[in-house]
Design a protein around this motif. Structure first.
Motif, short mmCIF file in Angstrom:
data_model
loop_
_atom_site.label_atom_id
_atom_site.label_comp_id
_atom_site.label_asym_id
_atom_site.label_seq_id
_atom_site.Cartn_x
_atom_site.Cartn_y
_atom_site.Cartn_z
N GLY A 7 -1.37 2.44 -1.49
CA GLY A 7 -1.36 2.83 0.05
C GLY A 7 -0.37 3.86 0.39
N VAL A 8 -0.90 5.04 0.33
CA VAL A 8 -0.10 6.26 0.39
C VAL A 8 -0.38 6.84 1.75
CG1 VAL A 8 0.34 6.72 -1.77
CG2 VAL A 8 -1.93 7.53 -0.82
N GLY A 12 4.01 5.32 2.90
CA GLY A 12 3.91 5.24 1.44
C GLY A 12 3.70 6.72 1.10
N GLY A 13 3.02 7.57 1.65
CA GLY A 13 2.63 8.97 0.98
C GLY A 13 3.98 9.63 0.85
N GLN A 33 -9.31 9.10 1.28
CA GLN A 33 -8.83 10.15 0.11
C GLN A 33 -8.13 11.23 0.69
OE1 GLN A 33 -9.99 9.91 -2.91
NE2 GLN A 33 -9.03 11.96 -3.33
N ALA A 34 -8.22 11.41 1.90
CA ALA A 34 -7.33 12.47 2.59
C ALA A 34 -6.03 12.37 2.31
CB ALA A 34 -7.50 12.86 4.01
N ALA A 35 -5.49 10.99 2.23
CA ALA A 35 -4.19 10.47 2.10
C ALA A 35 -3.71 11.01 0.65
CB ALA A 35 -3.88 9.11 2.51
N VAL A 36 -4.85 10.40 -0.39
CA VAL A 36 -4.53 10.57 -1.76
C VAL A 36 -4.08 12.32 -1.97
CG1 VAL A 36 -5.37 10.43 -3.97
CG2 VAL A 36 -5.72 8.65 -2.44
N PHE A 61 4.18 -0.07 -6.40
CA PHE A 61 4.51 0.04 -4.98
C PHE A 61 3.34 -0.39 -4.40
CE2 PHE A 61 8.02 2.62 -6.78
CZ PHE A 61 9.00 2.36 -5.73
N THR A 62 3.58 -0.93 -3.15
CA THR A 62 2.54 -1.40 -1.96
C THR A 62 2.95 -1.22 -0.61
OG1 THR A 62 3.32 -3.78 -2.14
CG2 THR A 62 1.19 -2.98 -3.62
#
Length: 295
Positions: A7-8, A12-13, A33-36, A61-62
């Protein structure tokens, strides 16, 4: 230390990027995928699924939207806890209720995995800066073991006791802040209808007992009609609902929080759910009725 991060998004990101900047070996997973990709701009590795790191990570981490997303991931569907190696830890930074946190902690113990509830105090900007307040809860020995890690991503780490105390604190903080946003909206509308210049109104309120974090942060948004989501009404309704539920479990009256929840329900029904919680200001405009998101 190998770290997995599930969860980024906005919160989280920022934390994941700070872990990478501090030199940690971080693998990230998110359905978006954009967040990754935004995390990978500073380093780290993309995981195709949680199984890429579930059995090898020392820390996972979650950061997920709803309590049920945590229970699905860790226990009921993905069974992440059962895949983790003995002695590893889950550090959850989501906003969840104390009952869910207790279930997660107990289930982790059954799998010989540690668990810390570490909800966050402010917004994405603070997560990115490394100043995001972290309110930690769990066994004292587990907290002490991972306190240096938490302090690597935050200049403001606080230990509140067990998982119930940490998660309850975050809910109390949000229900006070979000209820304040409603009162602020109502008061600003009244002042404006009384003919007070909106800019002067907010400037002078800040010099009185009416001053608040919401006045500073969301007052200008209301005045300028800027409802770009920092913390959406959908998420606000979720957190206020958690507050009402927690109060009922504790047999503690919460009439103002319950009333606030009805207004956030109205805001969602009016099509404002994806806008910033400052958009509740629109509910108090009797001259120009709410017409939905972006109006």
């Amino acid at each position: 230390m190998k770290i997995g991060f599930v969860g980024v998004g906005k919160m989280g990101g920022g934390l994941a990027r700070n872990l990478i900047r501090r030199g940690y070996d971080v693998s990230v997973f998110d359905l978006n995928q954009a967040a990754v990709e935004r995390v990978l701009e500073v380093g780290g590795k993309a995981a195709a699924s949680i199984t890429d790191f579930s059995s090898t990570a020392d820390v996972i981490f979650t950061s997920l939207p709803m309590p049920r997303h945590l229970t699905d991931l860790l226990i009921d569907e993905e069974s992440l806890l059962g895949q983790m190696k003995a002695g590893a830890v889950v550090i959850d930074v989501s906003t969840i209720d104390p009952s869910t946190a207790r279930r997660l902690s107990d289930s982790a113990s059954q799998e010989d995995v540690d668990f810390l509830a570490c909800p966050l105090g402010k917004g994405p900007a603070q997560a990115e800066e490394g100043t995001q307040p972290i309110y930690a809860g769990g066994r004292p020995d587990v907290y002490q073991k991972y306190e240096p890690l938490l302090k690597d991503i935050s200049t403001s780490v606080h230990y509140l006791g067990d998982v119930e105390q940490a998660t309850a604190f975050k809910i109390v903080s949000n229900l006070i802040g979000m209820t304040n946003a409603l009162v602020l909206s109502e008061g600003l509308r009244i002042g404006e209808r009384a003919g007070i210049d909106p800019v002067l109104l907010q400037q002078l309120l800040a010099t009185t007992g009416a001053d608040s974090y919401q006045l500073t942060l969301r007052g200008p948004k209301m005045r300028n009609g800027d409802f770009t989501p920092g913390f959406s009404i959908h998420l606000t309704r979720k957190d206020v609902g958690l507050g009402v539920g927690m109060a009922k479990e504790l047999n503690q009256p919460s009439p103002f929080t319950e009333l606030a929840l009805t207004y956030f329900d109205k805001a969602v029904d009016a099509g404002l759910g994806d806008e910033d919680c400052a958009a509740v200001y629109k509910l108090f405009d009797e001259v120009a009725p709410v017409r939905g998101a972006g109006t």
